[in-house]
Write a protein that holds these residues in place. Structure first.
Motif: not given
Lengths: 294, 321
Positions: A168-176, A204-212
């Motif tokens: 699930m995490a890979i799927f979400m991270t790739k989408n972000f 990584i700095p640009l997708m900080r909300p996604g990482i959160a």
């Protein structure tokens, strides 16, 4: 649909259809009433938890405590009952979230940025993995842990929980990551940055909300998980709060309802607080579900 | 996917000078490019290692273990024997297995596919009409049940449905004496408990989906004289059909693997009256220490999950392509 109207339209004066402000009064009130009723049904079980935790002579009945007391809380706030299990919960959840997020960021970068024959089957595999009932593999996982001598080991449990939440995490991270434009990285590449440097300094700095979102999603699952540590961790000193609550319930549950409720509340408060913070911080309460929606 | 047309090499700047892929390059150069292409996939390795060891490994082991007589203790623990299809034959002849399969279907259909779906969609629809304050308060209460750790949710439901619990206290107000729900109607109790716990997910998914339905379309139907029910059936539901499919698959898979709620509330009892497949696999493997047999049950669950996953992925594909 208008053709279905009765033959004499002029006979009965229809209510004017107002598009700008639909009939608010009647249907709105009915909607409110229905919601309040459902809300009460959902609230009742929760109310017991809160009320019983302040009631020294609590039973399974919901009632206003005769006197508000914090005795239940002070009774369970001991190292063996609360602090060690909560600490274990924290170690397991943070460890799981950290490993999952790092592994899925690393994996998502090539999957999102390069085209390879390997990508498509891998993403299908990942998608397939998100659907697998983790409960079903616990029996074979137990055998595997016995073979590897990993039983009753917190790091082993963390690794398994990280693997279980990875799809699930890979799927979400790739989408972000797909939604972060590549043009900025191209500039960095031309300036001679390596792919990993570009990932660290730009993506990584640009997708900080996604990482959160991903880390909190994983943290929540790990914090609330009962079945995995129930099978894999045996000694009480290593067990997280979910298990210690369960053993408390088995030993004293039938006598100390109030303490059980207080204990449950202490265990639940961190995730509730985190959820409130997140839903304030990351646009709307359904950021998590929206991300899952894919 | 906007990123696909841009295919930079690992070093980026160095690769810009490389001729177009079709051009005849020297073999050394080509193998270097192949190496670069391989190297840039290296970051996937940790994830692959974790997934292979802890997910794929157990699944393969599950298939293998279900053909052995592995046990938790005794001589079969250290030296399990290959016994072929015996576990599956035993499974088919075990009177508990069909019951358990039926209870799992009942639990999944009743609490997720029907109840959570309808209540979730209903709530999302009603919330559009209701007062903002009311819907956000009620929404918070419903989400709170979902946020709670599953063990806490299970205790709360245990307390609620027990003999002298809140539900019977409520019935007493109306002059009725309620039964011991966990004992007399265990399936009803766990279905309602799972409804209480899981509805928030469907509600949030449908809220997001309904927010995406353009109001112009509903308004156009309204001007054409379509009433509320017609607008729902002919406009709203067809427009969120994909979300309904996705949501149904997700909650089905989630409900299929619910263990804690059932285990704490009824432990599969009384007798086997609420023994869903996860409980059965747990009981056989750990309580009766038949790891091999428990693994066979787990394999059946994996198969059911796999069938649902394939259906789900197929349903998702058109929107992803």
């Amino acid at each position: 649909m208008t053709t279905l109207a009765p033959p004499a339209p002029a006979a009965a004066p229809r209510l004017p259809v107002s598009v700008a402000s639909p009939k608010r009064t009647v249907s709105g009130m009915m909607a409110n009433a229905a919601l309040v009723l459902i809300g009460i049904c959902f609230l009742l079980p929760l109310a017991w938890l809160v009320l019983a935790s302040f009631d020294t002579s609590a039973t399974y009945q919901t009632r206003i405590p005769a006197s508000l007391s914090l005795d239940n809380f002070t009774a369970v706030l001991t190292p063996e009952l609360t602090f060690i299990p909560l600490w274990n919960s924290l170690v397991i959840s943070v460890g799981t979230a950290a490993i999952t997020v790092i592994a899925s960021l690393l994996a998502a970068y090539p999957l999102s940025r390069y085209q390879a024959r390997f990508n498509k089957p891998f993403m299908y595999g990942v998608l397939f993995g998100t659907c697998l009932p983790i409960t079903a593999i616990m029996v074979p996982v137990y055998s595997l842990f016995v073979q590897f001598n990993l039983l009753d080991s917190i790091p082993g449990t963390i690794l398994f929980m990280a693997a279980a939440s990875l799809p699930m995490a890979i799927f979400m991270t790739k989408n972000f990551m797909d939604s972060v434009p590549v043009s900025l990285e191209e500039a960095a590449w031309i300036d001679g940055a390596s792919a990993m440097r570009a990932l660290r300094a730009i993506v990584i700095p640009l997708m900080r909300p996604g990482i959160a979102v991903v880390s909190i999603f994983v943290f929540f699952q790990a914090w609330g998980n009962f079945f995995v540590p129930f099978i894999l961790l045996l000694s009480p000193s290593k067990q997280p709060a979910a298990i210690s609550i369960y053993s408390f319930f088995g030993q004293y549950g039938a006598i100390a309802y109030g303490q059980l409720a207080a204990f449950s509340l202490i265990y639940a408060v961190p995730v509730i607080a985190l959820y409130v913070l997140v839903s304030r911080g990351i646009g709307g309460s359904f950021a998590l579900a929206g991300a899952v929606k894919g | 996917m906007t990123t696909q047309q841009i295919v930079p090499g690992r070093g980026g700047a160095a690769d810009v000078a490389v001729p177009t892929p079709g051009a005849p390059g020297e073999p050394a150069r080509r193998s270097a490019r192949r190496l670069a292409r391989f190297l840039r996939m290296v970051p996937v390795a940790p994830a692959v290692a974790l997934l292979a060891t802890f997910l794929a490994g157990p699944i393969v082991w599950s298939l293998y273990g279900s053909f052995t007589n592995a046990a938790l203790t005794g001589k079969n623990a250290s030296d399990p024997q290959w016994i072929g299809f015996d576990n599956y034959v035993k499974l088919l002849n075990d009177p508990v297995f069909p019951l358990s399969l039926w209870l799992t279907v009942l639990f999944t259909l009743g609490s997720a596919v029907i109840a959570q779906n309808i209540l979730g969609l209903g709530l999302a629809l009603v919330m559009q009409k209701a007062n903002k304050q009311v819907s956000s308060t009620v929404g918070t209460i419903i989400v709170a049940a979902w946020i709670l750790p599953e063990i806490v949710a299970a205790f709360v439901c245990y307390a609620y449905f027990s003999q002298d619990g809140t539900l019977n206290q409520l019935l007493a107000v109306f002059g009725m004496t309620g039964p011991n729900w966990l004992y007399s109607f265990p399936m009803l109790a766990i279905i309602l408990a799972n409804l209480w716990r899981g509805t928030a997910f469907s509600m949030m998914v449908y809220q997001a989906a309904l927010g995406d339905v353009p109001p112009e379309i509903t308004e156009a139907a309204m001007i054409d004289g379509a009433g509320g029910a017609k607008r729902l059936a002919y406009v709203t539901i067809p427009m969120i059909r994909n979300t309904i499919t996705t949501n149904t698959m997700l909650i089905t898979l989630q409900t299929l693997s619910v263990f804690t709620l059932v285990y704490v509330m009824t432990a599969g009892g009384p007798g086997n009256d609420s023994t869903t497949l996860p409980i059965l696999a747990y009981k056989e493997a750990f309580r009766f220490s038949n790891i091999g047999y428990g693994t066979a049950i787990a394999t059946v669950m994996l198969l059911i999950g796999a069938i649902f996953s394939v259906v789900y992925i197929r349903a998702l594909r058109p929107s992803k392509a």
